[in-house]
Design an enzyme around this catalytic site. Structure first.
Site, PDB file in Angstrom:
ATOM      1  N   LYS A 124       0.842  -1.205   0.000  1.00  0.00           N
ATOM      2  CA  LYS A 124       0.000   0.000   0.000  1.00  0.00           C
ATOM      3  C   LYS A 124       0.874   1.252   0.000  1.00  0.00           C
ATOM      4  O   LYS A 124       0.619   2.198  -0.749  1.00  0.00           O
ATOM      5  CB  LYS A 124      -0.941  -0.008   1.222  1.00  0.00           C
ATOM      6  CG  LYS A 124      -2.052  -1.037   1.082  1.00  0.00           C
ATOM      7  CD  LYS A 124      -2.796  -1.277   2.385  1.00  0.00           C
ATOM      8  CE  LYS A 124      -3.812  -2.403   2.216  1.00  0.00           C
ATOM      9  NZ  LYS A 124      -4.467  -2.803   3.460  1.00  0.00           N
TER      10      LYS A 124
ATOM     11  N   ASP B  72     -10.991   3.465   4.343  1.00  0.00           N
ATOM     12  CA  ASP B  72     -11.367   2.048   4.277  1.00  0.00           C
ATOM     13  C   ASP B  72     -12.886   1.875   4.336  1.00  0.00           C
ATOM     14  O   ASP B  72     -13.406   0.793   4.067  1.00  0.00           O
ATOM     15  CB  ASP B  72     -10.733   1.289   5.459  1.00  0.00           C
ATOM     16  CG  ASP B  72      -9.566   0.417   5.014  1.00  0.00           C
ATOM     17  OD1 ASP B  72      -9.500   0.087   3.813  1.00  0.00           O
ATOM     18  OD2 ASP B  72      -8.740   0.061   5.873  1.00  0.00           O
TER      19      ASP B  72
ATOM     20  N   GLN C 160      -4.426  -1.213   9.693  1.00  0.00           N
ATOM     21  CA  GLN C 160      -4.330  -2.552   9.103  1.00  0.00           C
ATOM     22  C   GLN C 160      -4.931  -3.585  10.069  1.00  0.00           C
ATOM     23  O   GLN C 160      -4.555  -3.656  11.231  1.00  0.00           O
ATOM     24  CB  GLN C 160      -2.857  -2.886   8.799  1.00  0.00           C
ATOM     25  CG  GLN C 160      -2.653  -4.214   8.101  1.00  0.00           C
ATOM     26  CD  GLN C 160      -3.289  -4.262   6.718  1.00  0.00           C
ATOM     27  OE1 GLN C 160      -3.170  -3.331   5.923  1.00  0.00           O
ATOM     28  NE2 GLN C 160      -3.991  -5.347   6.418  1.00  0.00           N
TER      29      GLN C 160
END
Ligand code: NDP
Length: 291
Positions: free
Chosen positions: A53, A120, A97
């Site tokens: 990422k 997200d 994460q």
């Protein structure tokens, strides 16, 4: 029939070339898109995802900050770091994460991320907005699946869509997106009776379980579009999806490979959401200056 490949890797590469131009344009307006990635603990798969990422951000010319904390970190300290990122004007998107170490209350940590920077799409406010059909940030994996379908000209409207898996990250938001796109949606899970009787009806079948090759050719309607979200590491170190690729390819009309299907689209959508957040910040500050 041999299914055509929905090549997520190639589509994501094309999108990332467009992102570079959008990033440069926003940087010229004083809002270079910036993403912060928070990784707690030493999960090796998470370390790989985070590296990918951050590398994708840098390749697009975005600002990125990688915060790595040991698993023993007091959750309150992690929340403080997130709150500092919420206030940092260089950061437009914050990604925590998952999974977090066991002792963490995942929901509390995700709730600490500002809904305006929740690229997200896991914040309750953004989940609610998606559920109401008026989304702000759409979770990256299901958003990537919708872009894959659109890029191949696959019609969701009126189709029977079956999703196997009901997680907050993939299955549920996938169901909402397909419903919004006028599919008739069935969501299956570990308590579903006679899974194959559902999957066999699917014009669009999305597998998001985490069980290697569990979807076999006899579970797929001839001509179906099969999207394999699963990423499973086999004992020989190779990656494989939830779909038995070789046998299902002989039945389906379209199929995503693993790797190279949904995975690269997930990262591309993370960049897209961060660019969108920076765009909103640019508009807000220009409105403010114009007042
Ligand atoms: P979760 O473990 O959170 O969810 C798995 C889902 O599968 C659950 O809803 C579970 O049901 C269901 N399930 C488990 N066993 C069965 C079964 N035998 N029959 C039907 N349903 C079953 O996983 P995620 O959603 O986070 O991820 C799913 C997969 O996708 C994983 O392989 C993951 O690595 C991959 N992934 C890939 C991404 C990408 O970018 N390509 C991004 C995110 C995930 P129940 O709710 O009843 O427990």
């Amino acid at each position: 029939m041999t299914a055509s490949i929905l090549d997520g890797k190639a589509i994501a590469q094309r999108l990332r070339a467009q992102f570079r131009d959008q990033v440069a344009a926003l940087a010229a307006r004083g809002q270079r898109p910036g993403l912060a990635v928070v990784l707690v603990g030493e999960n090796p798969a998470s370390q790989v995802y985070v590296r990918n990422k951050v590398a994708a951000c840098e390749e697009a010319g975005m600002f990125s900050e990688n915060i790595v904390l040991p698993a023993s970190t007091d959750p309150a300290r992690v929340i403080e770091r997130i709150e500092a990122l919420n206030r940092d004007p260089r950061i437009h998107g914050i990604l925590v994460q998952l999974p977090l170490p066991r002792q963490y209350d995942e929901a509390a940590v995700l709730a600490a991320v500002s809904a305006q920077k929740d690229v997200d799409g896991f914040h309750t406010e953004n989940v609610g907005a998606l559920a109401l059909g008026n989304p702000r940030f759409i979770p990256c994996t299901p958003k990537g699946v919708m872009v894959l379908l659109q890029s191949a000209g696959i019609q969701s409207r009126g189709s029977d869509a079956v999703i196997v898996g009901r997680s907050n990250i993939v299955g549920r938001p996938m169901a909402r997106l397909l419903l919004t796109a006028d599919a008739t949606v069935t969501v299956c899970h570990s308590r579903t009776r006679d899974l194959a009787s559902h999957t066999r009806r699917a014009d669009i079948l999305v597998a998001a379980v985490g069980r290697p090759a569990m979807i076999t050719a006899d579970m797929v309607k001839p001509g179906a579009v099969v999207i394999d979200v699963g990423i499973n590491r086999l004992a020989n170190g190779k990656l494989c999806g939830d779909v038995d690729f070789a046998s299902v390819r002989a039945v389906a009309s379209w199929i995503t490979p693993v790797p190279g299907g949904v995975g690269p689209m997930t990262i591309a959508m993370l960049l897209a959401n961060t660019i969108e957040a920076a765009q909103q910040a640019a508009e807000q500050s220009e409105r403010f200056l114009g007042d």
